[in-house]
Motif scaffolding. Sequence first.
Motif, PDB file in Angstrom:
ATOM      1  N   ILE A  90       0.835  -1.207   0.000  1.00 57.70           N
ATOM      2  CA  ILE A  90       0.000   0.000   0.000  1.00 57.70           C
ATOM      3  C   ILE A  90       0.870   1.258   0.000  1.00 57.70           C
ATOM      4  N   THR A  91       2.012   1.200   0.669  1.00 53.41           N
ATOM      5  CA  THR A  91       2.927   2.339   0.659  1.00 53.41           C
ATOM      6  C   THR A  91       3.472   2.580  -0.752  1.00 53.41           C
ATOM      7  N   ALA A  92       3.858   1.513  -1.432  1.00 49.61           N
ATOM      8  CA  ALA A  92       4.364   1.648  -2.804  1.00 49.61           C
ATOM      9  C   ALA A  92       3.282   2.179  -3.738  1.00 49.61           C
ATOM     10  N   ILE A  93       2.057   1.712  -3.556  1.00 50.95           N
ATOM     11  CA  ILE A  93       0.950   2.190  -4.392  1.00 50.95           C
ATOM     12  C   ILE A  93       0.738   3.692  -4.188  1.00 50.95           C
ATOM     13  N   LEU A  94       0.672   4.114  -2.941  1.00 45.40           N
ATOM     14  CA  LEU A  94       0.403   5.530  -2.666  1.00 45.40           C
ATOM     15  C   LEU A  94       1.552   6.429  -3.121  1.00 45.40           C
ATOM     16  N   TRP A  95       2.802   6.008  -2.883  1.00 49.17           N
ATOM     17  CA  TRP A  95       3.940   6.814  -3.305  1.00 49.17           C
ATOM     18  C   TRP A  95       4.013   6.918  -4.824  1.00 49.17           C
ATOM     19  N   SER A  96       3.764   5.793  -5.515  1.00 53.46           N
ATOM     20  CA  SER A  96       3.825   5.855  -6.978  1.00 53.46           C
ATOM     21  C   SER A  96       2.707   6.730  -7.540  1.00 53.46           C
ATOM     22  N   ARG A  97       1.527   6.653  -6.958  1.00 54.66           N
ATOM     23  CA  ARG A  97       0.434   7.504  -7.419  1.00 54.66           C
ATOM     24  C   ARG A  97       0.735   8.977  -7.142  1.00 54.66           C
ATOM     25  N   LEU A  98       1.335   9.277  -6.006  1.00 57.66           N
ATOM     26  CA  LEU A  98       1.720  10.650  -5.692  1.00 57.66           C
ATOM     27  C   LEU A  98       2.779  11.149  -6.667  1.00 57.66           C
ATOM     28  N   PHE A  99       3.771  10.307  -6.951  1.00 57.75           N
ATOM     29  CA  PHE A  99       4.849  10.696  -7.863  1.00 57.75           C
ATOM     30  C   PHE A  99       4.308  10.982  -9.257  1.00 57.75           C
ATOM     31  N   SER A 101       1.203  11.614 -10.174  1.00 65.17           N
ATOM     32  CA  SER A 101       0.251  12.736 -10.223  1.00 65.17           C
ATOM     33  C   SER A 101       0.976  14.066 -10.144  1.00 65.17           C
ATOM     34  N   SER A 102       2.046  14.162  -9.367  1.00 68.46           N
ATOM     35  CA  SER A 102       2.782  15.426  -9.293  1.00 68.46           C
ATOM     36  C   SER A 102       3.490  15.713 -10.608  1.00 68.46           C
ATOM     37  N   LYS A 103       3.971  14.667 -11.316  1.00 72.18           N
ATOM     38  CA  LYS A 103       4.582  14.888 -12.632  1.00 72.18           C
ATOM     39  C   LYS A 103       3.555  15.393 -13.628  1.00 72.18           C
ATOM     40  N   SER A 104       2.354  14.833 -13.615  1.00 71.80           N
ATOM     41  CA  SER A 104       1.344  15.272 -14.584  1.00 71.80           C
ATOM     42  C   SER A 104       0.832  16.667 -14.243  1.00 71.80           C
ATOM     43  N   ILE A 105       0.748  17.016 -12.979  1.00 71.18           N
ATOM     44  CA  ILE A 105       0.334  18.371 -12.592  1.00 71.18           C
ATOM     45  C   ILE A 105       1.393  19.376 -13.029  1.00 71.18           C
ATOM     46  N   LYS A 106       2.664  19.030 -12.872  1.00 71.22           N
ATOM     47  CA  LYS A 106       3.741  19.925 -13.283  1.00 71.22           C
ATOM     48  C   LYS A 106       3.702  20.141 -14.793  1.00 71.22           C
ATOM     49  N   ARG A 107       3.455  19.058 -15.559  1.00 74.93           N
ATOM     50  CA  ARG A 107       3.343  19.194 -17.007  1.00 74.93           C
ATOM     51  C   ARG A 107       2.155  20.066 -17.386  1.00 74.93           C
ATOM     52  N   LEU A 108       1.061  19.916 -16.673  1.00 73.69           N
ATOM     53  CA  LEU A 108      -0.132  20.705 -16.944  1.00 73.69           C
ATOM     54  C   LEU A 108       0.127  22.185 -16.667  1.00 73.69           C
ATOM     55  N   VAL A 109       0.815  22.491 -15.576  1.00 68.25           N
ATOM     56  CA  VAL A 109       1.128  23.880 -15.232  1.00 68.25           C
ATOM     57  C   VAL A 109       2.080  24.467 -16.252  1.00 68.25           C
ATOM     58  N   GLU A 110       3.121  23.716 -16.656  1.00 67.18           N
ATOM     59  CA  GLU A 110       4.066  24.216 -17.648  1.00 67.18           C
ATOM     60  C   GLU A 110       3.377  24.442 -18.980  1.00 67.18           C
ATOM     61  N   HIS A 111       2.459  23.564 -19.345  1.00 68.33           N
ATOM     62  CA  HIS A 111       1.719  23.718 -20.602  1.00 68.33           C
ATOM     63  C   HIS A 111       0.830  24.958 -20.539  1.00 68.33           C
TER      64      HIS A 111
END
Length: 119
Positions: A90-99, A101-111
């Motif tokens: 569950i820790t790996a699932i949550l950390w990977s989802r956080l990682f 999602s933060s990459k896609s949010i950063k791409r969205l903001v840069e776009h």
Amino acid sequence: MKWGGSDISDASNLLFTTGILTTALFLFSLSIFVAFAIKSKTIKSFQSQISIFIGVYVIGEVMELNVIQTSIKLPADIGSQMHMLATIIITAILWSRLFYSSKSIKRLVEHDETANQKG
């Protein structure tokens, strides 16, 4: 033998019944999440990942039942080890989802910033 006004066998029967009830409820929740995972048809879905977590947790819960431990010669702490594995999952699932999602949010903001500069 009496202990605190009640029979010790009554207390052990209550613990056994509670363990069986908990395992049954976990199996029920596992079946719901497996149905959702099959419906989503991908391992990347949250339902699929949670069903893996619940599956490992249920296996650990079943391994902790005294009936299972006495009928199959298993180490006494195998259920606790399965719970630890479920915690790691569950820790790996949550950390990977956080990682991700933060990459896609950063791409969205840069776009969005480059679109504002052009307009």
